[in-house]
Design a protein around this motif. Structure first.
Motif, short mmCIF file in Angstrom:
data_model
loop_
_atom_site.label_atom_id
_atom_site.label_comp_id
_atom_site.label_asym_id
_atom_site.label_seq_id
_atom_site.Cartn_x
_atom_site.Cartn_y
_atom_site.Cartn_z
N ASP A 5 106.43 23.10 54.93
CA ASP A 5 105.80 23.25 56.24
C ASP A 5 106.86 23.29 57.34
OD1 ASP A 5 103.52 23.17 58.13
OD2 ASP A 5 104.34 21.19 58.62
N GLY A 6 106.88 24.35 58.11
CA GLY A 6 107.87 24.53 59.16
C GLY A 6 107.79 23.50 60.27
N ARG A 7 106.60 23.10 60.63
CA ARG A 7 106.44 22.11 61.70
C ARG A 7 107.07 20.78 61.29
NH1 ARG A 7 100.73 20.69 64.33
NH2 ARG A 7 101.51 21.74 66.19
N THR A 8 106.85 20.38 60.05
CA THR A 8 107.44 19.14 59.55
C THR A 8 108.96 19.23 59.56
OG1 THR A 8 105.51 18.75 58.15
CG2 THR A 8 107.52 17.55 57.59
N ALA A 9 109.51 20.35 59.12
CA ALA A 9 110.96 20.53 59.13
C ALA A 9 111.52 20.41 60.54
CB ALA A 9 111.33 21.88 58.52
N ARG A 10 110.87 21.04 61.49
CA ARG A 10 111.33 20.98 62.88
C ARG A 10 111.29 19.55 63.42
NH1 ARG A 10 108.37 25.74 62.74
NH2 ARG A 10 106.55 24.79 63.73
N GLN A 11 110.27 18.78 63.05
CA GLN A 11 110.18 17.40 63.51
C GLN A 11 111.27 16.53 62.90
OE1 GLN A 11 106.15 16.40 62.44
NE2 GLN A 11 105.36 16.94 64.47
N ILE A 12 111.53 16.71 61.61
CA ILE A 12 112.52 15.88 60.93
C ILE A 12 113.93 16.14 61.46
CG2 ILE A 12 113.68 15.51 58.71
CD1 ILE A 12 110.90 15.67 57.41
N VAL A 13 114.31 17.40 61.65
CA VAL A 13 115.67 17.69 62.14
C VAL A 13 115.77 17.66 63.66
CG1 VAL A 13 116.27 19.01 60.08
CG2 VAL A 13 115.42 20.21 62.07
N GLY A 14 114.64 17.69 64.33
CA GLY A 14 114.65 17.58 65.79
C GLY A 14 115.04 18.84 66.53
N HIS A 15 114.86 20.00 65.89
CA HIS A 15 115.19 21.28 66.52
C HIS A 15 114.10 22.31 66.21
CE1 HIS A 15 119.29 20.22 67.70
NE2 HIS A 15 119.36 19.59 66.54
N ASP A 16 113.83 23.18 67.17
CA ASP A 16 112.79 24.20 66.98
C ASP A 16 113.28 25.43 66.23
OD1 ASP A 16 110.81 22.75 68.22
OD2 ASP A 16 111.19 23.62 70.19
N ASN A 17 114.59 25.62 66.12
CA ASN A 17 115.11 26.84 65.49
C ASN A 17 115.89 26.55 64.22
OD1 ASN A 17 117.27 25.64 66.74
ND2 ASN A 17 118.20 27.54 67.41
N THR A 18 115.40 25.65 63.40
CA THR A 18 116.12 25.29 62.17
C THR A 18 115.75 26.22 61.00
OG1 THR A 18 116.62 23.50 60.64
CG2 THR A 18 114.37 23.60 61.48
N PRO A 19 116.70 26.50 60.11
CA PRO A 19 116.40 27.31 58.93
C PRO A 19 115.90 26.46 57.76
CG PRO A 19 118.74 26.93 59.03
CD PRO A 19 118.14 26.29 60.27
N VAL A 20 115.72 25.17 57.96
CA VAL A 20 115.29 24.28 56.87
C VAL A 20 113.94 24.72 56.32
CG1 VAL A 20 114.58 21.92 56.30
CG2 VAL A 20 116.60 22.31 57.72
N ARG A 21 113.85 24.81 55.01
CA ARG A 21 112.60 25.22 54.36
C ARG A 21 111.87 24.03 53.75
NH1 ARG A 21 110.33 29.77 51.08
NH2 ARG A 21 108.36 28.83 50.52
N TRP A 22 112.56 23.22 52.93
CA TRP A 22 111.92 22.11 52.23
C TRP A 22 112.34 20.78 52.83
CZ3 TRP A 22 108.13 22.87 48.84
CH2 TRP A 22 108.01 24.12 48.25
N THR A 23 111.37 19.87 52.96
CA THR A 23 111.65 18.52 53.45
C THR A 23 110.93 17.50 52.56
OG1 THR A 23 109.80 18.69 55.01
CG2 THR A 23 111.98 19.16 55.87
N VAL A 24 111.55 16.33 52.42
CA VAL A 24 110.93 15.22 51.70
C VAL A 24 110.11 14.44 52.70
CG1 VAL A 24 111.35 13.12 50.37
CG2 VAL A 24 112.86 15.09 50.08
N ILE A 25 108.82 14.26 52.41
CA ILE A 25 107.94 13.59 53.37
C ILE A 25 107.31 12.31 52.84
CG2 ILE A 25 107.42 15.70 54.64
CD1 ILE A 25 104.71 15.74 53.10
N GLY A 26 107.58 11.96 51.58
CA GLY A 26 107.01 10.74 51.05
C GLY A 26 107.61 10.37 49.70
N ILE A 27 107.55 9.08 49.38
CA ILE A 27 108.01 8.57 48.10
C ILE A 27 106.77 8.04 47.36
CG2 ILE A 27 109.45 6.90 46.90
CD1 ILE A 27 111.24 6.89 49.43
N GLN A 28 106.62 8.43 46.09
CA GLN A 28 105.47 8.01 45.31
C GLN A 28 105.58 6.51 45.00
OE1 GLN A 28 105.21 9.49 41.26
NE2 GLN A 28 103.00 9.78 41.52
N ASP A 29 104.48 5.79 45.20
CA ASP A 29 104.42 4.38 44.82
C ASP A 29 104.38 4.26 43.31
OD1 ASP A 29 104.36 3.51 47.43
OD2 ASP A 29 102.19 3.40 47.52
N ALA A 30 104.94 3.15 42.82
CA ALA A 30 104.95 2.91 41.37
C ALA A 30 103.60 2.40 40.89
CB ALA A 30 106.03 1.89 41.01
#
Length: 86
Positions: A61-86
């Motif tokens: 998701d592009g919106r998530t990538a932009r929020q994580i890196v803090g820039h609107d023009n980032t080329p980031v495609r994949w982001t880690v958004i959660g860790i699975q609980d055991a």
């Protein structure tokens, strides 16, 4: 969103300015069972502090990538958004 097993980290000596200071993880997408690889590994920007051996949720998701890196023009495609609980 996809489930992925973190199998390593990545280091880039040259990268886009919006990625400076970002931790890069290599995630192997998994099938629903969490044990069977599904496709090629993906490099993702870590937004949650995950580590090698952890099962994580990744998104392209592009919106998530932009929020994580803090820039609107980032080329980031994949982001880690959660860790699975055991």
């Amino acid at each position: 969103m996809r489930l992925a097993l973190v199998i390593g980290t990545a280091v880039a000596t040259k990268k886009h300015a919006t990625m400076q200071g970002q931790k890069l993880l290599v995630g192997q997408p998994q099938l629903r069972d969490g044990k069977t690889p599904d496709g090629d590994p993906q490099i993702a920007v870590d937004g949650v502090g995950a580590g090698i051996g952890e099962m994580v949720m990744i998104t392209s998701d592009g919106r998530t990538a932009r929020q994580i890196v803090g820039h609107d023009n980032t080329p980031v495609r994949w982001t880690v958004i959660g860790i699975q609980d055991a």
